[in-house]
Write a protein that holds these residues in place. Structure first.
Motif, PDB file in Angstrom:
ATOM      1  N   ASP A 142      12.576  57.406   1.558  1.00  0.00           N
ATOM      2  CA  ASP A 142      12.686  56.443   0.468  1.00  0.00           C
ATOM      3  C   ASP A 142      13.718  56.981  -0.526  1.00  0.00           C
ATOM      4  O   ASP A 142      13.465  57.952  -1.232  1.00  0.00           O
ATOM      5  CB  ASP A 142      11.310  56.289  -0.191  1.00  0.00           C
ATOM      6  CG  ASP A 142      11.339  55.292  -1.341  1.00  0.00           C
ATOM      7  OD1 ASP A 142      12.378  54.634  -1.533  1.00  0.00           O
ATOM      8  OD2 ASP A 142      10.317  55.185  -2.045  1.00  0.00           O
ATOM      9  N   VAL A 143      14.887  56.343  -0.545  1.00  0.00           N
ATOM     10  CA  VAL A 143      15.982  56.835  -1.387  1.00  0.00           C
ATOM     11  C   VAL A 143      15.711  56.538  -2.859  1.00  0.00           C
ATOM     12  O   VAL A 143      15.427  55.404  -3.226  1.00  0.00           O
ATOM     13  CB  VAL A 143      17.325  56.204  -0.965  1.00  0.00           C
ATOM     14  CG1 VAL A 143      18.428  56.594  -1.934  1.00  0.00           C
ATOM     15  CG2 VAL A 143      17.682  56.630   0.445  1.00  0.00           C
ATOM     16  N   LEU A 152      15.451  48.535   8.985  1.00  0.00           N
ATOM     17  CA  LEU A 152      15.661  49.465   7.866  1.00  0.00           C
ATOM     18  C   LEU A 152      16.932  49.122   7.107  1.00  0.00           C
ATOM     19  O   LEU A 152      16.966  49.120   5.880  1.00  0.00           O
ATOM     20  CB  LEU A 152      15.762  50.892   8.399  1.00  0.00           C
ATOM     21  CG  LEU A 152      14.466  51.686   8.396  1.00  0.00           C
ATOM     22  CD1 LEU A 152      14.595  52.918   9.260  1.00  0.00           C
ATOM     23  CD2 LEU A 152      14.092  52.087   6.982  1.00  0.00           C
ATOM     24  N   THR A 189       8.058  58.829   2.809  1.00  0.00           N
ATOM     25  CA  THR A 189       6.974  57.858   2.651  1.00  0.00           C
ATOM     26  C   THR A 189       5.812  58.259   3.550  1.00  0.00           C
ATOM     27  O   THR A 189       5.945  59.156   4.382  1.00  0.00           O
ATOM     28  CB  THR A 189       7.412  56.439   3.040  1.00  0.00           C
ATOM     29  OG1 THR A 189       7.658  56.427   4.451  1.00  0.00           O
ATOM     30  CG2 THR A 189       8.683  56.044   2.313  1.00  0.00           C
ATOM     31  N   VAL A 190       4.691  57.547   3.371  1.00  0.00           N
ATOM     32  CA  VAL A 190       3.494  57.858   4.156  1.00  0.00           C
ATOM     33  C   VAL A 190       3.809  57.827   5.653  1.00  0.00           C
ATOM     34  O   VAL A 190       3.346  58.653   6.424  1.00  0.00           O
ATOM     35  CB  VAL A 190       2.368  56.840   3.829  1.00  0.00           C
ATOM     36  CG1 VAL A 190       1.118  57.167   4.630  1.00  0.00           C
ATOM     37  CG2 VAL A 190       2.087  56.828   2.341  1.00  0.00           C
ATOM     38  N   SER A 191       4.651  56.871   6.063  1.00  0.00           N
ATOM     39  CA  SER A 191       4.926  56.735   7.492  1.00  0.00           C
ATOM     40  C   SER A 191       6.119  57.579   7.950  1.00  0.00           C
ATOM     41  O   SER A 191       6.612  57.402   9.047  1.00  0.00           O
ATOM     42  CB  SER A 191       5.145  55.265   7.827  1.00  0.00           C
ATOM     43  OG  SER A 191       5.951  54.660   6.847  1.00  0.00           O
ATOM     44  N   TYR A 204       9.217  57.764   6.665  1.00  0.00           N
ATOM     45  CA  TYR A 204      10.571  57.297   6.402  1.00  0.00           C
ATOM     46  C   TYR A 204      11.095  57.926   5.118  1.00  0.00           C
ATOM     47  O   TYR A 204      10.358  58.555   4.371  1.00  0.00           O
ATOM     48  CB  TYR A 204      10.623  55.770   6.326  1.00  0.00           C
ATOM     49  CG  TYR A 204      10.448  55.144   7.678  1.00  0.00           C
ATOM     50  CD1 TYR A 204      11.497  55.173   8.598  1.00  0.00           C
ATOM     51  CD2 TYR A 204       9.237  54.590   8.060  1.00  0.00           C
ATOM     52  CE1 TYR A 204      11.331  54.650   9.863  1.00  0.00           C
ATOM     53  CE2 TYR A 204       9.067  54.061   9.329  1.00  0.00           C
ATOM     54  CZ  TYR A 204      10.118  54.090  10.232  1.00  0.00           C
ATOM     55  OH  TYR A 204       9.964  53.590  11.477  1.00  0.00           O
ATOM     56  N   PHE A 224       9.754  52.066  -2.119  1.00  0.00           N
ATOM     57  CA  PHE A 224       9.507  51.773  -0.714  1.00  0.00           C
ATOM     58  C   PHE A 224       8.080  51.269  -0.620  1.00  0.00           C
ATOM     59  O   PHE A 224       7.126  52.001  -0.825  1.00  0.00           O
ATOM     60  CB  PHE A 224       9.655  53.062   0.081  1.00  0.00           C
ATOM     61  CG  PHE A 224       9.976  52.858   1.512  1.00  0.00           C
ATOM     62  CD1 PHE A 224      11.298  52.817   1.913  1.00  0.00           C
ATOM     63  CD2 PHE A 224       8.984  52.728   2.464  1.00  0.00           C
ATOM     64  CE1 PHE A 224      11.620  52.655   3.247  1.00  0.00           C
ATOM     65  CE2 PHE A 224       9.299  52.552   3.786  1.00  0.00           C
ATOM     66  CZ  PHE A 224      10.622  52.521   4.186  1.00  0.00           C
ATOM     67  N   ARG A 278      10.185  56.863 -10.951  1.00  0.00           N
ATOM     68  CA  ARG A 278       9.378  56.232  -9.920  1.00  0.00           C
ATOM     69  C   ARG A 278       7.912  56.532 -10.203  1.00  0.00           C
ATOM     70  O   ARG A 278       7.590  57.621 -10.664  1.00  0.00           O
ATOM     71  CB  ARG A 278       9.800  56.821  -8.558  1.00  0.00           C
ATOM     72  CG  ARG A 278       9.163  56.174  -7.341  1.00  0.00           C
ATOM     73  CD  ARG A 278       9.476  54.713  -7.192  1.00  0.00           C
ATOM     74  NE  ARG A 278      10.861  54.403  -6.935  1.00  0.00           N
ATOM     75  CZ  ARG A 278      11.417  54.429  -5.739  1.00  0.00           C
ATOM     76  NH1 ARG A 278      10.718  54.809  -4.696  1.00  0.00           N
ATOM     77  NH2 ARG A 278      12.670  54.090  -5.576  1.00  0.00           N
ATOM     78  N   LYS A 306      17.509  57.622   7.854  1.00  0.00           N
ATOM     79  CA  LYS A 306      16.369  56.800   7.430  1.00  0.00           C
ATOM     80  C   LYS A 306      15.054  57.512   7.702  1.00  0.00           C
ATOM     81  O   LYS A 306      14.018  57.138   7.178  1.00  0.00           O
ATOM     82  CB  LYS A 306      16.347  55.469   8.186  1.00  0.00           C
ATOM     83  CG  LYS A 306      17.692  54.795   8.286  1.00  0.00           C
ATOM     84  CD  LYS A 306      17.978  54.031   7.036  1.00  0.00           C
ATOM     85  CE  LYS A 306      19.222  53.206   7.255  1.00  0.00           C
ATOM     86  NZ  LYS A 306      19.847  52.826   6.010  1.00  0.00           N
TER      87      LYS A 306
END
Lengths: 341, 525
Positions: free
Chosen positions: B414-415, A292, B408-410, B412, A271, B429, B451
């Motif tokens: 992240d799959v 998204l 994530t930082v925001s 969300y 991401f 990763r 999400k």
């Protein structure tokens, strides 16, 4: 480490400090397999001591003081065991270990990495595996510790076919696939032509699974951990290959990467900043939801779907020029992909 | 010759549990000393300090509800703040308290027990039944869990087995076990859908069966769709009946509604075997004059069916999704297996038959089919398929039912490993530092499909600590996320440059610390 005077002199051949330890072959009993060992370490005392402690009836040992010459020797000769110092002139031992491991001959070689324990406090316990290496030796170390680590490293690379655990053809297949894991594309891994359809893929994967799924080998888990690990590594890659090829959008994306950049595996990008940026462009939750979706479809290689999702996002914010630019770039990419077939 | 070691398969149910094993190539469902093949998943703590587990605890639930624990499966591995625990706090007569780290604990007769201990007691009972039946000790087991169980729930179920003195060879999904029970030994080449409609959740699993290979192609579920929805619908129908009968509405009477829900559940079961039923509820509410009003409600199956059709219809939206994932149409399915209590409703059977355009398979006892599958898988796991003359053993190729990812930082999600990925599998990763000389990196691990990370189930937090001090972005940590064959998450990390294994600390949300587990083992169950 205690230093013993190695027998014989060390002839200097240019930069290469080469030492050949004579191995008298036993006449009566069948000789134990002799293995080729390579020791690369700049500190002469350490280098000599390590070489001297490797039993001569089992190892033919070559020593080097820098990375380049060691790597040359490795590339030109068959080597079973590599012992590397942490810092070598020309290249860090860790980097050289990875280089050797990733080379064509790399999967069968046992690599032991040495380092003064004060340099790598986290390796103090000695049980941490370094990248590409099979075992780690914290210096200073007693000779028996050295030999124990050597054995540990060797056992990890012992070909499965040499152990009487599995039917010979299966053992050889495991050795072959494990050895070539980083060099085979998904089609070669599954031994299928590039035009194989979903049914052929599934049949082949089922055949392979019956042989190689870890559940078929649960007995080995405790008995031969390194074989168990090899089987797991092979099976995970086979199933990765199958799952990508059986899914049309992901297969398209994989084929593209394979053809254009020689990428053997399909890797999903993390991401990224790009994703966060696109989301930040949105003013409404509705648009954000579709952006998204579009990002996810792009990560799966489905550009067509990604474009449609982006268009839906734009329907909620028709005046958002930045989003419009993203959409046109997706469409441009799509036309390139379609043109390339 | 040493006695053959038997692996038992246990269907650890919300209401009932079943234990089975393979003997001489045949599956035996093992009854208890009274001949019962089903055991209530109930634990009663008696006044004299003794504990009764199984069917014997059932009558204690009536006379001593405060000290009889049931439905542990609904709570195991859940956060104390989750909806399931909130509902349980309202509905269950026994006491639940908050333990360390968001873990719900059962408090009974002044002692506190973790849910794995309660489930462990049921498992111990099943183990005892098997040992009595086989006449020898049993050490290994395969335990089934719902397909939608997350990592924590699976871990806790495994812990329960461990506490019961069992080596849990594998935790397998109930629908997969059911498919195995149906397909094993029949040498078929078919696509099977397992339609699993339980009390609180629904899931559908689609498998390709070829000879001995059972490949789960896709699975989908709705954790808020189940038999309870029918009960709610029926209870509201009864409220309507009450209004017609007495001329005033009870819409905001929570107590009356919860009573009606219990009646509705019984009514639902009655209507599964009869065409009409009559319900009498005494003193459901008081009228304006304070006079108690009874409910007398007569209902036929057809009118209930009409009111509940849309609930079943919702399950088909989930089926559509699973079929899409399998790139199939409903008519491509060659066989439909029904699992779960809700599939006893004639309405459900009829609508499933219409949706798939074929009659569901019903030749195996739906109560036992899951345990049978678990026993078959257990026997397969300890056999050597490469030995000469070994009988062909089935192989399960299962998938992970939920996406695994990091925040994530925001904020969300992240799959990293998408749902329906076949297991075992792994994904690597790279993470990096964002501040100069940063020595720790924290990763928040979630499972789910939203999400937005916070809308998913948090599994825990991984802390990479003791990083070498360097300018930001220079330290790159390679993290391998693995889902093992049990569907459980394993995380390892290493410094990319030095190749050194990176120390990690995993704080499992709603889990126990090693010390707490140690204490549980010491205390025994």
């Amino acid at each position: 480490m205690e230093q013993k005077g190695p027998s014989g002199t060390v002839p200097q051949l240019g930069r290469i400090a080469l030492k050949r330890v004579a191995v008298p072959r036993a006449q009566a009993a069948p000789p134990p397999p002799t293995r080729n060992a390579l020791v690369a370490e700049p500190d002469k005392a350490v280098r000599k001591a390590v070489a001297a402690h490797l039993p001569r009836d089992r190892f033919q040992t070559w020593t080097f003081e820098d990375a380049d010459s060691a790597y040359d020797h490795f590339g030109q000769n068959g080597v079973d065991l590599v012992i590397l110092g942490r810092e070598l002139p020309g290249m860090a031992g860790t980097v050289l270990a990875q280089l050797m491991r990733n080379s064509r001959k790399g999967s069968a070689v046992a690599i032991l990495l040495m380092s003064p324990s004060y340099r790598d406090p986290y390796l103090g316990a000695g049980d941490c595996n370094a990248f590409g290496a099979d075992a780690f030796l914290a210096l200073p170390a007693a000779p028996d510790v050295l030999l124990a680590r050597v054995e540990a490293a060797l056992s990890k690379r012992e070909p499965v076919a040499r152990l009487d655990l599995l039917p010979k053809p299966l053992a050889e297949e495991i050795d072959r696939l494990y050895g070539d894991l980083e060099h085979l594309n998904y089609y070669d891994l599954l031994a299928l032509p590039p035009d194989a359809d979903a049914d052929a893929l599934q049949r082949r994967f089922h055949e392979l699974s019956l042989q190689l799924h870890p559940d078929r080998h649960t007995r080995l888990r405790g008995r031969a951990p390194h074989v168990w690990e090899k089987i797991n590594a092979v099976y995970k890659r086979l199933s990765e290959a199958y799952k990508v090829l059986v899914d049309p959008p992901r297969r398209r994306s994989y084929n593209l990467g394979l053809r254009r950049r020689g990428k053997l595996r399909l890797e999903k990008d993390p991401f990224s900043a790009r994703e966060d940026r696109e989301l930040a462009l949105c003013e409404t939750d509705d648009a954000r939801r579709h952006v998204l979706e579009s990002l996810e479809l792009r990560s799966l290689g489905d550009l067509e779907g990604a474009g449609e999702a982006m268009a839906r996002a734009l329907a909620f914010e028709p005046d958002n020029e930045e989003l419009g630019l993203v959409l046109s770039s997706i469409r441009k990419l799509l036309s390139i992909v379609e043109r390339d077939g | 010759m040493a006695a053959i070691e038997h692996v038992i398969g246990i269907d650890l149910g919300t209401t009932n549990s079943v234990v089975a094993t393979v003997l001489d190539g045949e599956v035996h469902v093992m009854p208890d000393e009274a001949g019962a093949r089903l055991q209530a998943s109930m634990v009663a703590f008696l006044e004299d300090g003794s504990v009764v587990v199984g069917n014997g605890a059932r009558q204690e639930a009536v006379v001593d509800p405060l000290n009889t624990i049931y439905s542990a499966k609904r709570l195991i591995g859940r956060h104390y703040t989750s909806n399931e625990v909130k509902t349980a706090l309202q509905q269950f007569p026994f006491k639940l308290v908050k333990g360390k780290n968001q873990v719900p604990l059962v408090e009974v007769r002044g002692e506190r027990y973790g849910l794995p201990e309660i489930s462990g007691m049921t498992l111990r009972r099943m183990k005892d039944i098997a040992e009595r039946y086989l006449g020898q000790p049993v050490a290994q087991a395969v335990i089934t869990v719902p397909a939608n169980f997350n990592d924590t729930q699976r871990q806790m179920t495994k812990l329960a087995g461990h506490l019961a003195g069992l080596d849990v060879l594998r935790v397998i999904n109930e629908p997969t076990a059911a498919a195995l029970a149906y397909g094993y030994g029949r040498d078929i080449d078919a696509r099977i859908a397992v339609y699993d409609f339980g009390g609180g959740t629904f899931d559908i699993t689609i498998l390709q069966v070829r000879g001995n290979v059972f490949e789960v192609v896709s699975t989908a579920g709705d954790t808020f769709l189940g038999g309870d929805d029918f009960d709610n619908r029926l209870a509201r129908y009864m409220l309507l009946g009450f209004k017609q009968q007495h001329g005033f509405a009870l819409d905001h009477d929570a107590l009356a509604f919860s009573r009606l829900k219990q009646v509705a559940e019984k009514l639902k079961c009655e209507l599964s075997v009869k065409d009409r039923a009559i319900v009498n509820v005494r003193e459901l509410a008081l009228d304006a004059d304070g006079k108690p009003c009874d409910l007398r409600f007569q209902v036929d199956r057809a009118s209930v069916d009409e009111r509940c059709q849309d609930i079943v219809q919702r399950s088909f939206l989930v089926c559509d999704e699973a079929l899409r994932g399998a790139r199939m149409k409903a008519e491509d399915v060659d066989g439909v297996v029904l699992v779960g209590g809700t599939t006893r409703m004639p309405l459900v059977r009829q609508m499933v038959a219409e949706y798939f355009r074929r009659e569901p398979l019903t030749d195996l006892n739906p109560d036992e089919v899951v345990a049978i599958g678990a026993a078959i898988q257990g026997a397969s796991l300890v056999s050597d398929p490469f030995a000469k003359g070994a009988p062909a053993q089935p192989l399960l190729l299962d998938v992970t039912p939920m996406s695994l990812g990091v925040q994530t930082v925001s904020g969300y999600f992240d799959v990293l490993i998408p749902r329906n990925a076949s297991i075992p599998c792994e994904q690597t990763r790279v993470f990096t530092t964002t501040v100069d000389d940063q020595t720790t990196v924290r990763l928040q691990i979630y499972q789910g499909e939203s999400k937005v990370a916070a809308d998913n189930t948090k599994l825990g937090e991984i802390e990479l600590y003791g990083l070498r001090a360097a300018p930001r972005g220079e330290v790159e940590i390679e993290v391998v996320f693995e889902i093992d064959a049990d569907g459980m998450v394993v995380v390892t990390a290493r410094d990319r440059e030095t190749g050194i294994e990176q120390a990690t600390r995993i704080n499992v949300a709603a889990g126990y610390s090693p010390d707490e587990v140690e204490a549980m083992i010491e205390r025994g169950i």
